[in-house]
Structures are given as C-alpha cells and as structure tokens.
Design a protein around this motif. Structure first.
Motif, PDB file in Angstrom:
ATOM      1  N   ASP A 102      19.324 164.019 -10.310  1.00  0.00           N
ATOM      2  CA  ASP A 102      18.117 164.781 -10.004  1.00  0.00           C
ATOM      3  C   ASP A 102      18.122 166.187 -10.600  1.00  0.00           C
ATOM      4  O   ASP A 102      17.059 166.790 -10.756  1.00  0.00           O
ATOM      5  CB  ASP A 102      17.907 164.859  -8.490  1.00  0.00           C
ATOM      6  N   GLU A 103      19.284 166.727 -10.959  1.00  0.00           N
ATOM      7  CA  GLU A 103      19.346 168.080 -11.502  1.00  0.00           C
ATOM      8  C   GLU A 103      19.599 168.098 -13.013  1.00  0.00           C
ATOM      9  O   GLU A 103      19.926 169.145 -13.573  1.00  0.00           O
ATOM     10  CB  GLU A 103      20.430 168.874 -10.774  1.00  0.00           C
ATOM     11  N   GLU A 136      18.140 168.486 -18.899  1.00  0.00           N
ATOM     12  CA  GLU A 136      18.077 167.992 -20.273  1.00  0.00           C
ATOM     13  C   GLU A 136      17.455 166.610 -20.326  1.00  0.00           C
ATOM     14  O   GLU A 136      16.606 166.320 -21.187  1.00  0.00           O
ATOM     15  CB  GLU A 136      19.479 167.970 -20.877  1.00  0.00           C
ATOM     16  N   LEU A 137      17.853 165.744 -19.390  1.00  0.00           N
ATOM     17  CA  LEU A 137      17.284 164.401 -19.342  1.00  0.00           C
ATOM     18  C   LEU A 137      15.808 164.460 -18.965  1.00  0.00           C
ATOM     19  O   LEU A 137      14.984 163.727 -19.527  1.00  0.00           O
ATOM     20  CB  LEU A 137      18.061 163.547 -18.336  1.00  0.00           C
ATOM     21  N   ALA A 138      15.468 165.315 -18.031  1.00  0.00           N
ATOM     22  CA  ALA A 138      14.070 165.464 -17.633  1.00  0.00           C
ATOM     23  C   ALA A 138      13.210 165.877 -18.828  1.00  0.00           C
ATOM     24  O   ALA A 138      12.087 165.390 -19.006  1.00  0.00           O
ATOM     25  CB  ALA A 138      13.952 166.483 -16.508  1.00  0.00           C
ATOM     26  N   ALA A 139      13.751 166.765 -19.664  1.00  0.00           N
ATOM     27  CA  ALA A 139      13.017 167.213 -20.850  1.00  0.00           C
ATOM     28  C   ALA A 139      12.795 166.064 -21.837  1.00  0.00           C
ATOM     29  O   ALA A 139      11.736 165.973 -22.469  1.00  0.00           O
ATOM     30  CB  ALA A 139      13.767 168.358 -21.521  1.00  0.00           C
ATOM     31  N   MET A 145       6.825 160.428 -20.557  1.00  0.00           N
ATOM     32  CA  MET A 145       7.179 159.727 -19.320  1.00  0.00           C
ATOM     33  C   MET A 145       7.374 160.732 -18.180  1.00  0.00           C
ATOM     34  O   MET A 145       7.538 161.935 -18.400  1.00  0.00           O
ATOM     35  CB  MET A 145       8.478 158.925 -19.513  1.00  0.00           C
ATOM     36  N   ARG A 146       7.372 160.198 -16.978  1.00  0.00           N
ATOM     37  CA  ARG A 146       7.616 161.037 -15.804  1.00  0.00           C
ATOM     38  C   ARG A 146       9.073 160.897 -15.356  1.00  0.00           C
ATOM     39  O   ARG A 146       9.655 159.814 -15.452  1.00  0.00           O
ATOM     40  CB  ARG A 146       6.683 160.634 -14.659  1.00  0.00           C
ATOM     41  N   PHE A 147       9.627 161.995 -14.882  1.00  0.00           N
ATOM     42  CA  PHE A 147      11.015 162.035 -14.407  1.00  0.00           C
ATOM     43  C   PHE A 147      11.028 162.715 -13.051  1.00  0.00           C
ATOM     44  O   PHE A 147      10.512 163.814 -12.886  1.00  0.00           O
ATOM     45  CB  PHE A 147      11.884 162.818 -15.394  1.00  0.00           C
ATOM     46  N   SER A 148      11.627 162.036 -12.051  1.00  0.00           N
ATOM     47  CA  SER A 148      11.750 162.630 -10.721  1.00  0.00           C
ATOM     48  C   SER A 148      13.148 162.377 -10.185  1.00  0.00           C
ATOM     49  O   SER A 148      13.696 161.280 -10.336  1.00  0.00           O
ATOM     50  CB  SER A 148      10.733 162.021  -9.740  1.00  0.00           C
ATOM     51  N   GLY A 149      13.712 163.395  -9.550  1.00  0.00           N
ATOM     52  CA  GLY A 149      14.986 163.241  -8.868  1.00  0.00           C
ATOM     53  C   GLY A 149      14.767 163.293  -7.371  1.00  0.00           C
ATOM     54  O   GLY A 149      13.979 164.105  -6.877  1.00  0.00           O
ATOM     55  N   ILE A 150      15.438 162.402  -6.654  1.00  0.00           N
ATOM     56  CA  ILE A 150      15.280 162.344  -5.208  1.00  0.00           C
ATOM     57  C   ILE A 150      16.506 162.938  -4.524  1.00  0.00           C
ATOM     58  O   ILE A 150      17.627 162.480  -4.731  1.00  0.00           O
ATOM     59  CB  ILE A 150      15.012 160.895  -4.723  1.00  0.00           C
ATOM     60  N   GLY A 151      16.280 164.000  -3.755  1.00  0.00           N
ATOM     61  CA  GLY A 151      17.298 164.539  -2.869  1.00  0.00           C
ATOM     62  C   GLY A 151      16.855 164.235  -1.453  1.00  0.00           C
ATOM     63  O   GLY A 151      15.902 164.843  -0.951  1.00  0.00           O
ATOM     64  N   VAL A 152      17.478 163.289  -0.794  1.00  0.00           N
ATOM     65  CA  VAL A 152      16.970 162.743   0.460  1.00  0.00           C
ATOM     66  C   VAL A 152      16.945 163.809   1.552  1.00  0.00           C
ATOM     67  O   VAL A 152      17.792 164.700   1.599  1.00  0.00           O
ATOM     68  CB  VAL A 152      17.829 161.534   0.902  1.00  0.00           C
ATOM     69  N   ASP A 153      15.927 163.724   2.421  1.00  0.00           N
ATOM     70  CA  ASP A 153      15.878 164.607   3.583  1.00  0.00           C
ATOM     71  C   ASP A 153      15.461 163.798   4.819  1.00  0.00           C
ATOM     72  O   ASP A 153      14.927 162.699   4.704  1.00  0.00           O
ATOM     73  CB  ASP A 153      14.936 165.796   3.353  1.00  0.00           C
ATOM     74  N   PRO A 154      15.716 164.338   6.020  1.00  0.00           N
ATOM     75  CA  PRO A 154      15.478 163.574   7.256  1.00  0.00           C
ATOM     76  C   PRO A 154      14.010 163.574   7.677  1.00  0.00           C
ATOM     77  O   PRO A 154      13.612 164.194   8.665  1.00  0.00           O
ATOM     78  CB  PRO A 154      16.366 164.291   8.281  1.00  0.00           C
ATOM     79  N   ASP A 155      13.192 162.888   6.914  1.00  0.00           N
ATOM     80  CA  ASP A 155      11.747 162.845   7.100  1.00  0.00           C
ATOM     81  C   ASP A 155      11.372 161.832   8.184  1.00  0.00           C
ATOM     82  O   ASP A 155      11.570 160.630   8.006  1.00  0.00           O
ATOM     83  CB  ASP A 155      11.109 162.469   5.758  1.00  0.00           C
ATOM     84  N   PRO A 156      10.785 162.265   9.318  1.00  0.00           N
ATOM     85  CA  PRO A 156      10.469 161.322  10.393  1.00  0.00           C
ATOM     86  C   PRO A 156       9.353 160.347  10.033  1.00  0.00           C
ATOM     87  O   PRO A 156       9.309 159.231  10.560  1.00  0.00           O
ATOM     88  CB  PRO A 156      10.054 162.237  11.554  1.00  0.00           C
ATOM     89  N   VAL A 157       8.443 160.741   9.128  1.00  0.00           N
ATOM     90  CA  VAL A 157       7.361 159.838   8.730  1.00  0.00           C
ATOM     91  C   VAL A 157       7.937 158.650   7.965  1.00  0.00           C
ATOM     92  O   VAL A 157       7.602 157.484   8.241  1.00  0.00           O
ATOM     93  CB  VAL A 157       6.312 160.580   7.883  1.00  0.00           C
ATOM     94  N   ALA A 158       8.809 158.935   6.994  1.00  0.00           N
ATOM     95  CA  ALA A 158       9.443 157.851   6.244  1.00  0.00           C
ATOM     96  C   ALA A 158      10.344 157.017   7.146  1.00  0.00           C
ATOM     97  O   ALA A 158      10.408 155.788   7.012  1.00  0.00           O
ATOM     98  CB  ALA A 158      10.249 158.427   5.080  1.00  0.00           C
ATOM     99  N   GLY A 195      23.535 156.361 -12.127  1.00  0.00           N
ATOM    100  CA  GLY A 195      23.947 157.527 -12.884  1.00  0.00           C
ATOM    101  C   GLY A 195      24.540 157.151 -14.223  1.00  0.00           C
ATOM    102  O   GLY A 195      24.273 156.085 -14.778  1.00  0.00           O
ATOM    103  N   GLY A 196      25.389 158.031 -14.762  1.00  0.00           N
ATOM    104  CA  GLY A 196      25.949 157.792 -16.080  1.00  0.00           C
ATOM    105  C   GLY A 196      24.852 157.795 -17.128  1.00  0.00           C
ATOM    106  O   GLY A 196      23.907 158.592 -17.067  1.00  0.00           O
ATOM    107  N   ASP A 197      24.946 156.859 -18.094  1.00  0.00           N
ATOM    108  CA  ASP A 197      23.924 156.807 -19.133  1.00  0.00           C
ATOM    109  C   ASP A 197      22.771 155.881 -18.774  1.00  0.00           C
ATOM    110  O   ASP A 197      21.862 155.686 -19.575  1.00  0.00           O
ATOM    111  CB  ASP A 197      24.544 156.374 -20.459  1.00  0.00           C
TER     112      ASP A 197
END
Length: 308
Positions: free
Chosen positions: A235-236, A239-242, A249-262, A212-214
């Motif tokens: 992830d939210e 402004e940075l995503a823009a 470039m591509r920008f993605s934020g990960i909000g973890v979830d309890p995925d049984p496949v992973a 995080g941070g800069d």
C-alpha cells in the motif's frame, strides 16, 4: 486473569503465559470474557521484531477476539451479549488474554451461525477483504476479479465476498488448494507453480493482491483498460502506484481498520450463509508457542485460532 506476553523479541519460545490484573473498561467500552483469539501472520512478524508496530517488549499481541460481554459502559451492549471484532488496530489491543477491554464501536454481535472459534478468525482477514473489494474496489455484479493467494487467510474470504457481489472470480493457489478454493466459489483456479497468471489471464476489472513481491507489478498486464489493483501488502509503494497511473489504471492500498459497518456486513453475509471462515487448526491458550511455529511456517489454509 492470564495473558500471553513477551519480554524480548525472538522465536515462538519468547511467548509466555503469566498472571496479570484484569483491564478496566472506560466509558463507551466493554469488558469481553474471551472465548477464542484469531491468530495472524502479522503477529508472528511483530513477535520476531520484523515490524516495529508495537515498539519494544514487553507487550501483548493480538486483535481478533470473540467472546461474551462481562461489563458494559455503553448503551450498545449488555452483559451476556456474544460479540466479536478487531479492537484498536493498529494500536495494541492486548488480545492474547482471557479478558479484553475494547471500544464498543469496534465490536458487533456474533451471528448465531458462527462459533466463537469461527468468529474470532474473521475480523482482520474479513475486514481487509471487505474494505479492499467492496469499499475500495467497488466490486459489483459481472466484474471479473483476480484474487492472489486464494487459499490463505485473507484470500479465502476475498473469494467469497467477491462471489457474493456477483463477480466471476479467478484465483491463484497451489494445486493442493484447488479443491478448497473451488469449494469457496472460485470459478477458475490457477496453479501458480505451473502456470504464469500474467500470460493466461486478461480483462480483469479488479485484482486483489495478498502476496506482495512482484505479483502486484506483474498484475498490471492482466487488467482491462481502467482496471483497478487493490493491494493489502504494497500500500505504500509510491513507485508502483505511479506505474499504474501512467498506464491508465487505478492503484489502491488497503490498510485495514476496525470499521463497524464493514464488520456488520461480514456478520450479515455469514448469517445468510454466504461466508464461512476456514480454521485449519485450533490450539489451547497454553500452546501459543506451537501455534506461532505453525504461523512461522506459512502456507496455511485459512486461519489458526487460540481457544481460551
């Protein structure tokens, strides 16, 4: 059973061990007799009131568990099965407890190669890294990957997952963690206290940000054209995503979830010897306040675990 709860927000001293009724398993759920509980920095923030995910106390913290199925109201498991997972996140799982009721889909069988302590340390950090690098980042053979914070809980697992995918892995870490991250498979380690990664690293396919941070914004210049930033902490930030989009470039934020496949992917990688989770220290159930004091201090190497 015993649970660890808190009646008010505050420091580690607000966490207390009390007796409580055992939970009931609903259809499709299991009751797990917990052997070990993985601790995460998020829980220290929730305890202190820095992040209102669970509302006001009283509440019971915790998500990462490893233990033995005691009752199964599902065809997926039987009593006696050893399981681990991250049930119900981000809703309360009440996992700082001797017995936890959890959806069967949020658990997988524990690999024989992992102890309960190791398995309990894996879910949140492992799923964050897997979903960020594999599902979102699409890391594949030959990619150049930069992992920020490679010595931490998420970062040290991310290094191993990226290496298992065939990537060339660069990581930022303090000098005291250089040997640690190189032992995990990092091809290059940058001492962030002495070297500015933004001036020395180039042509990165995927940046995985755990700091995080800069850091995320400064990572824009190290990506190759069309490169991808995956952040677990910003992830939210629209402004940075823009800014990333404007730069191509591509920008993605990960909000973890309890995925049984992973989760099964993590278990298989551990079983194959390609993944190990480092536990810096374990604490008995009664010493939860001591464990949280260490969480509050930050700069951990890997994870902390509570044994039950």
């Amino acid at each position: 059973m015993r649970v660890i709860t808190q009646q008010k927000l505050g420091g580690p001293e607000v966490l207390t061990v009390v007796d409580a009724p055992e939970p009931r398993a609903l259809p499709t759920e299991v009751l797990v007799r917990v052997e070990a509980i993985g601790l995460n920095p998020l829980e220290a923030r929730l305890r202190a009131g820095e992040f209102p995910l669970l509302g006001r106390p009283p509440f019971v913290l915790g998500w990462d568990i490893s233990g033995v199925v005691e009752q199964a109201r599902t065809w997926r498991f039987r009593p006696g099965d050893e399981v681990f997972g991250m049930p119900l996140f981000p809703r309360a799982a009440n996992a700082y407890a001797e017995v936890v009721a959890a959806p069967a889909l949020h658990l997988v069988r524990k690999p024989a190669s992992l102890s309960h302590v190791e398995a309990s340390a894996l879910p949140i950090v492992g799923l964050t890294a897997w979903q960020g690098l594999v599902d979102l980042g699409g890391v594949t053979d030959g990619d150049r990957v930069l992992v920020h914070g490679g010595g931490g809980g998420v970062g040290h697992v991310a290094i191993q997952i990226a290496k298992a995918r065939g990537a060339h892995v660069i990581t930022t870490a303090s000098a005291s963690k250089r040997e640690f991250v190189e032992g995990l498979g990092a091809d290059e380690a940058i001492d962030y206290t002495k070297v500015d990664f933004a001036e020395t690293v180039r042509d990165i396919d995927v940046v995985f940000d755990t700091l995080g941070g800069d850091t995320a914004e400064r990572s824009l210049g190290v990506l190759r054209p069309g490169g991808h930033l995956v952040t677990a902490v910003a992830d939210e930030d629209t402004e940075l995503a823009a800014k990333y989009k404007a730069a191509g470039m591509r920008f993605s934020g990960i909000g973890v979830d309890p995925d049984p496949v992973a989760l099964r992917g993590l278990a298989e990688l551990a079983e194959q010897g390609g993944l190990r989770v480092h536990v810096q220290e374990t604490f008995p159930f009664e010493r939860i306040a001591d464990a949280h004091r260490l969480l509050d201090g930050g700069h951990l190497r890997g994870k902390l675990v509570l044994t039950v």
